[in-house]
Design a protein around this motif. Structure first.
Motif, PDB file in Angstrom:
ATOM      1  N   GLU A 140      -5.474  19.068  45.966  1.00 19.39           N
ATOM      2  CA  GLU A 140      -5.643  19.494  44.689  1.00 19.39           C
ATOM      3  C   GLU A 140      -6.161  18.470  43.729  1.00 19.39           C
ATOM      4  N   ALA A 141      -6.816  18.986  42.817  1.00 16.39           N
ATOM      5  CA  ALA A 141      -6.936  18.210  41.459  1.00 16.39           C
ATOM      6  C   ALA A 141      -6.072  18.617  40.613  1.00 16.39           C
ATOM      7  N   GLY A 142      -5.817  17.577  39.656  1.00 12.90           N
ATOM      8  CA  GLY A 142      -4.829  17.579  38.246  1.00 12.90           C
ATOM      9  C   GLY A 142      -5.540  17.331  37.175  1.00 12.90           C
ATOM     10  N   PHE A 143      -5.558  18.097  36.114  1.00 14.56           N
ATOM     11  CA  PHE A 143      -5.982  17.847  34.752  1.00 14.56           C
ATOM     12  C   PHE A 143      -5.086  18.061  33.643  1.00 14.56           C
ATOM     13  N   GLY A 144      -5.026  16.994  32.707  1.00 17.92           N
ATOM     14  CA  GLY A 144      -4.227  17.116  31.691  1.00 17.92           C
ATOM     15  C   GLY A 144      -4.063  15.691  31.079  1.00 17.92           C
ATOM     16  N   GLN A 145      -4.021  15.663  29.777  1.00 18.51           N
ATOM     17  CA  GLN A 145      -3.470  14.320  28.928  1.00 18.51           C
ATOM     18  C   GLN A 145      -4.974  13.274  29.057  1.00 18.51           C
ATOM     19  N   GLY A 146      -6.080  14.138  29.248  1.00 17.73           N
ATOM     20  CA  GLY A 146      -7.231  12.954  29.271  1.00 17.73           C
ATOM     21  C   GLY A 146      -7.440  12.370  30.706  1.00 17.73           C
ATOM     22  N   HIS A 147      -6.421  12.854  31.775  1.00 17.41           N
ATOM     23  CA  HIS A 147      -6.559  12.237  33.087  1.00 17.41           C
ATOM     24  C   HIS A 147      -6.782  13.320  34.211  1.00 17.41           C
ATOM     25  N   GLU A 148      -7.952  12.974  35.056  1.00 15.18           N
ATOM     26  CA  GLU A 148      -8.310  13.808  36.156  1.00 15.18           C
ATOM     27  C   GLU A 148      -7.753  13.132  37.487  1.00 15.18           C
ATOM     28  N   THR A 149      -6.831  13.699  38.157  1.00 16.41           N
ATOM     29  CA  THR A 149      -6.253  12.946  39.304  1.00 16.41           C
ATOM     30  C   THR A 149      -6.500  13.831  40.526  1.00 16.41           C
ATOM     31  N   TYR A 150      -6.513  13.426  41.724  1.00 11.88           N
ATOM     32  CA  TYR A 150      -6.261  14.146  42.985  1.00 11.88           C
ATOM     33  C   TYR A 150      -5.189  13.697  43.731  1.00 11.88           C
TER      34      TYR A 150
END
Length: 337
Positions: A140-150
């Motif tokens: 998955e990819a995560g989005f929030g608080q200006g951060h895009e994570t995997y």
């Protein structure tokens, strides 16, 4: 003279006419006389009793069924829910003759080699076969608080019903940034119950640096109410003791639409400053993923997850300028093969 003669004739005729009228009236007025009874005045003897002098039995006629036991009607409920009334089943061991024959009697008919191959095939087909499976639980990819994570979380196994070789790997990082954490586990998994395995092996951390190895002991399986549980304790080569507990549940809203709540808790027995981990409850993740299962092997999903660092771990994060709490929106896929 003529008148005198007429009166004399009338007078002579009247007595006879009067007598005739009286006799006729007597016959009409009086009932006919009853014929005289020839036995009138005689005392008639009573008729003799034909049974006189006979003693009649007082008992009623004999019962044709006297002394016979009449069968009772069958009980339509006989045998329903009632314990058998027969003799108790003996509990002694089987007679010696029962085990005196050949171990495999079919060997005498088909040959020992043929039957040995048949038994091996049957054992393999009914649970002794080797199976393998790989599950991409989270990609998955995560989005929030200006951060895009995997993030990835993958595991699989190869083996039989009782014993398997089980491997796991997971890690995460930021798009355009360094890999934050990554690990690989190699485990021996042994079934201790129909739905639970005990696992033991090694874990190797690639990130964060410095890399470190751990001994692993844990348990994994399907708890009551179909909660998937994975709990393990780790002892590093430096003597650090940590633990991780994960639990998730697939709630089918429809045959295809599935809601999966998930929680993960991390603990540590001591502070590990080089990893930014404090003693006690160090971190918690809780979230939910809503997926649509096009086929059992493929389920895209969207979700939301909350991350929080707790206690001394939160202090280490603040000192390093990192966020202590974060909420991420997720998009990903779950698959297996």
């Amino acid at each position: 003279m003529k008148r005198l003669l007429t009166l004399l004739l009338i007078g002579a005729a009247n007595p006879a006419l009067a007598q005739a009228q009286q006799d006729h009236a007597a016959h009409q007025a009086a009932p006919a006389a009853t014929e005289a009874d020839p036995h009138a005045g005689h005392v008639m003897p009573e008729a003799a009793d034909p049974h006189a002098g006979h003693v009649m039995p007082a008992a009623p006629a004999a019962d044709p069924h006297a002394g016979h036991m009449m069968p009772q009607a069958d009980d339509p409920h006989a045998g329903h829910g009632a314990a058998p009334s027969g003799p108790a089943i003996p509990k002694s061991p089987p007679p010696a003759a029962a085990t005196s024959g050949a171990t495999h009697a079919a060997d005498a008919v088909f040959g020992a080699d043929t039957m040995a191959a048949a038994r091996a095939a049957l054992y393999k087909e009914t649970g002794g076969m080797t199976v393998a499976k790989t599950i991409v639980d989270r990609l998955e990819a995560g989005f929030g608080q200006g951060h895009e994570t995997y993030l990835w979380d993958v595991q699989g196994w190869i083996g039989r019903d009782i014993d398997k070789f089980w491997w796991k790997t997971e890690g995460e990082g930021a798009f355009g940034g360094p890999l934050e954490s990554a690990e690989v586990q190699a485990l021996w998994s042994h079934a201790i119950a129909p739905f639970f395995d005990v696992q033991a092996g090694v874990r190797y951390d690639i990130r964060p640096e410095p890399d470190r190895a751990h001994a692993v002991i844990g348990i994994q399986g399907l708890a009551p109410y179909k909660f998937e549980v994975d709990a393990a304790a780790f002892v590093s080569t430096k003597g650090d003791v940590t633990a991780r507990i994960e639990a998730e549940y697939d709630q089918r809203l429809t045959q295809k639409l599935i809601l999966q709540p998930r929680i993960e808790v991390e603990l540590s027995a001591q502070d590990i400053p080089e990893y930014g981990i404090g003693a006690g409850l160090s971190a918690i993740e809780a979230g939910a993923r809503l997926g649509y299962e096009f086929v059992p092997q493929f389920r895209p999903y969207v979700g939301v997850e909350w991350h929080s660092k707790i206690g001394d771990t939160a202090d280490f994060a603040r000192a390093a300028g990192e966020d202590v709490d974060a909420v991420r929106w997720l998009v990903g896929v779950r698959t297996w093969f």
